[in-house]
Design an enzyme around this catalytic site. Structure first.
Site, PDB file in Angstrom:
ATOM      1  N   TYR A 134     -11.592  -1.576   4.317  1.00  0.00           N
ATOM      2  CA  TYR A 134     -10.545  -1.097   5.214  1.00  0.00           C
ATOM      3  C   TYR A 134     -11.229  -0.598   6.471  1.00  0.00           C
ATOM      4  CZ  TYR A 134      -6.281   1.497   6.571  1.00  0.00           C
ATOM      5  OH  TYR A 134      -5.171   1.968   7.215  1.00  0.00           O
ATOM      6  N   GLU A 161       0.850  -1.184   0.000  1.00  0.00           N
ATOM      7  CA  GLU A 161       0.000   0.000   0.000  1.00  0.00           C
ATOM      8  C   GLU A 161       0.889   1.238   0.000  1.00  0.00           C
ATOM      9  OE1 GLU A 161      -2.885   0.249   3.164  1.00  0.00           O
ATOM     10  OE2 GLU A 161      -3.397   2.274   2.566  1.00  0.00           O
ATOM     11  N   ASP A 170      -4.956  12.031   8.502  1.00  0.00           N
ATOM     12  CA  ASP A 170      -3.688  11.471   8.957  1.00  0.00           C
ATOM     13  C   ASP A 170      -3.119  12.184  10.171  1.00  0.00           C
ATOM     14  OD1 ASP A 170      -2.936   9.263   7.187  1.00  0.00           O
ATOM     15  OD2 ASP A 170      -3.178  10.774   5.617  1.00  0.00           O
TER      16      ASP A 170
END
Ligand SMILES: Cc1ncc(COP(=O)(O)O)c(C=O)c1O
Lengths: 263, 400
Positions: free
Chosen positions: A160, A29, A40
């Site tokens: 995910y 990834e 993030d």
């Protein structure tokens, strides 16, 4: 499945790290840096900043991915933000078309878009289908059943699962909410898509706990990037520590597999 | 023109702008907020309570003041909508009281906000104290330096000011950090967005809370002049004061709506914040909008002498109004704004915010376009007391 940011700490070193860890992972990834990555935490933000300082652009990131593609058969998934994908032509549709064609040509198999919920995904789903790229969706502990159903209708590849209610960043233990969410989501998704769990995993013990809770795979991001951050002045050490780390995770996974197939 | 009730649509779109480009984790919170706003936004008791607070606590309605000496100087009738006279010194209070009241009804106990000039942070700190909700304000390190006055005021009101060291260390990065904080604390915290930006329902909700400016203005100008204004001029950072005063005039197509962005050191330099005028479509902070960005879609650092206009994007509704030719978009440089600042201070005894000075600067530059009987309304979005440190620095070498 490990995650690295393209161009961190430099494009050449990033490629070398990818090739070194490739034998120990099932999927690679790769993050394409964005200036404003709101989902993030500090670790990956810093990785983005390092990559930009080292001169990364989307074009160079894709060239790097093409290189890696020529050295591995394993699936390559990219992670980025929507604005990176809608550049390069007059309209959003044309830009997406151009970008995804490019992604395909450079060997990308799947994509995860950090700020594209199912509600906004129609155009992206269309180009993903056209170029046979899996559009991977994130689900979170807070994702409602109604939305999960909508997501399951369109998602491809895997789901995910964000393990915690938070942003990316290595954490020291696996929270109860993670285990509960895996079980709740697994009931709904069984036989439709595998669930990979990410955000916060930092050790082989975490990885085992999460697989034991029912997940099909794990994604390790910030803990990987931390190894880069820690060893910026010594690339040999960086690489060897990273290989050691991913192989320890891989071993833990293999041990679990053996254990599970025996019982 | 048939506009009201159509925008945004259910998905938060103004034409192709706006939307909900948000991380999955925030989606349930945004849906919850949308539902709460849809319920209370049309609730008469809520509106009453909202306006009562603005009246008793912030001093609304604010005057629509005929600026006689300025009018003479410009050559047309100039009115100032005195949002600077609000409690807190800016229009920002309208929005924070609305959102904090809504948050309270939703059972949230804490507030988090971003701030650029510190005006919105200060306003949020006021709302936090008023409603007894602990408040965190994210603020870029650069802005903390240039707006020390507001930082102190926020702290006095008990808010926690958190310096943002990432990115360009200004408003956009404060939004990033604020959203990140919210992502980890959605269960008890309301994110109090300071302008008509961000994912749906923020652009809608903030507009509705700021519309009080335009509703009052319309009533006041009809009372005073018995006719609608020729033009309404506002500065545009995110666009909340502009949409607040303009919205209720959108269907009055004879009223020119003019938005003025910050041209910083000049629209042809790379030091400006002209998102509407020079930006390209893109997605930032949850919405499709015009953005200042490089060819790869990375957001550029912007600049303006006024921290409140220093943002690389702009509200989706303004993008839409521009595309349908209902909003005229212009800009003014630092220098023009500083001159306007000085002019209003000298002619009217009113010290305007540097942000609002951009709107005034447009009028000064374009005064020949207006005839004697024309009525021009300037949205004087805030007071310049917060800007005195900056002014001192520029006053010697810049102001003619
Ligand atoms: C006095 C004043 N006017 C205008 C602005 C710009 O914001 P908006 O465009 O949302 O009105 C600010 C922002 O801080 C401000 O403090």
């Amino acid at each position: 499945m490990p995650f690295l940011v393209a161009g961190d700490p430099s494009l050449e070193k990033f490629k070398e790290l990818c090739v070194a860890i490739e034998p120990f992972c099932d999927i690679l990834e790769i993050g394409i840096p964005f200036s404003d990555p709101i989902a993030d935490g500090p670790t990956i933000q810093e990785a983005n900043v390092r990559a930009f300082k080292a001169g990364i652009t989307t074009t160079r990131a894709l060239e790097g991915i093409k290189d890696i593609r020529s050295k591995t058969e394993k699936p390559i998934i990219i992670l980025t933000y929507y604005n990176i994908l809608i550049q390069g032509a007059q309209t959003i549709e044309e830009s997406l078309d151009k970008t995804f064609k490019n992604l395909k040509q450079n060997g990308v198999d799947g994509i995860l878009i950090g700020d594209l919920p199912i509600e906004e995904a129609d155009l992206a789903l269309k180009v993903c289908e056209k170029y046979d790229i899996c559009l991977i969706f994130l689900i979170a502990p807070s994702t409602t059943e109604e939305r999960l159903e909508k997501i399951l209708k369109s998602a491809r590849g895997f789901l995910y699962l964000i393990a915690v209610m938070g942003i990316t960043g290595a954490r020291s233990r696996v929270a109860q909410i993670t285990k509960d969410t895996i079980q709740r989501m697994k009931e709904k998704t069984e036989e439709i898509l595998p669930i990979f769990v990410g955000f916060g995993i930092s050790s082989p013990e975490h990885a085992s706990t999460i697989i034991n809770a029912g997940a099909d795979g794990i994604i390790i991001g910030s803990a990987m990037v931390n190894i880069i951050t820690k060893n910026l002045s010594d690339f040999v050490e960086m690489k060897s520590e990273m290989v050691k780390f991913v192989s320890s995770i891989k071993n833990a996974m293999m041990a679990l597999q053996k254990h599970n197939s025996r019982s | 023109m048939n506009y009201y009730g159509k925008y945004p649509d259910k998905l938060g779109k103004f034409g192709e702008f706006g939307g909900m480009f948000a991380p999955e984790i925030l989606m349930p919170a945004l849906t919850e907020l949308t539902e709460a706003f849809n319920k209370y936004g049309v609730d008469e008791n809520f509106s009453k309570e909202f306006y009562q607070i603005l009246k008793d606590y912030s001093g609304r309605p604010t005057p629509l003041y005929y600026a006689g000496r300025l009018s003479e100087n410009i050559g047309c009738k100039v009115y100032l909508k005195r949002e600077d006279l609000n409690h807190g010194g800016a229009h920002k209070i309208n929005n924070v009281i609305g959102q904090a009241l809504l948050a309270k009804k939703m059972g949230k106990t804490k507030l988090v906000a971003e701030t650029g000039a510190g005006q919105h942070g200060f306003a949020t700190a006021i709302a936090g104290a008023y409603f007894g909700m602990p408040t965190k304000v994210f603020m870029g390190q650069i802005d903390i330096k240039r707006q020390a006055y507001n930082v102190n005021r926020m702290k006095l009101l008990g808010a926690e000011v958190i310096p943002v060291k990432s990115g360009s260390r200004t408003l956009k990065d404060a939004v990033n950090e604020g959203l990140r904080y919210w992502i980890s604390n959605v269960h008890n915290t309301h994110y109090l967005m300071g302008s008509v930006v961000g994912p749906h329902p923020y652009p809608l909700m903030v507009r509705e809370f700021q519309r009080v400016i335009g509703r009052e203005t319309k009533r006041q100008i009809l009372e005073l002049e018995k006719r609608l204004p020729t033009a309404i001029i506002s500065c545009i950072g995110g666009g909340s004061n502009a949409i607040g005063i303009s919205y209720d005039f959108i269907e009055d197509k004879e009223v020119h709506l003019i938005g003025v962005e910050a041209a910083g050191e000049g629209r042809n330099t790379d030091k400006h914040s002209i998102a509407l005028g020079k930006g390209r479509k893109g997605v930032l902070h949850g919405a499709m909008q015009f953005l200042l960005q490089n060819e790869f879609g990375n957001i550029m650092e912007t600049y303006s002498v006024s921290a409140g206009l220093d943002y690389p994007g702009v509200g989706p509704e303004h993008c839409f109004l521009k595309t349908i030719d209902r909003l005229k978009v212009s800009d003014a440089t630092d220098k023009e704004a500083l001159n306007a600042f000085k002019k209003l201070s000298l002619l009217e005894g009113i010290i305007p915010a540097l942000e609002s000075s951009h709107a005034l600067a447009y009028l000064i530059r374009n005064k020949d376009k207006f005839r004697k009987e024309d009525i021009v309304i300037i949205n004087l979005s805030g007071s310049g007391s917060k800007d005195l440190d900056i002014i001192k620095k520029y006053v010697k070498d810049t102001i003619k």
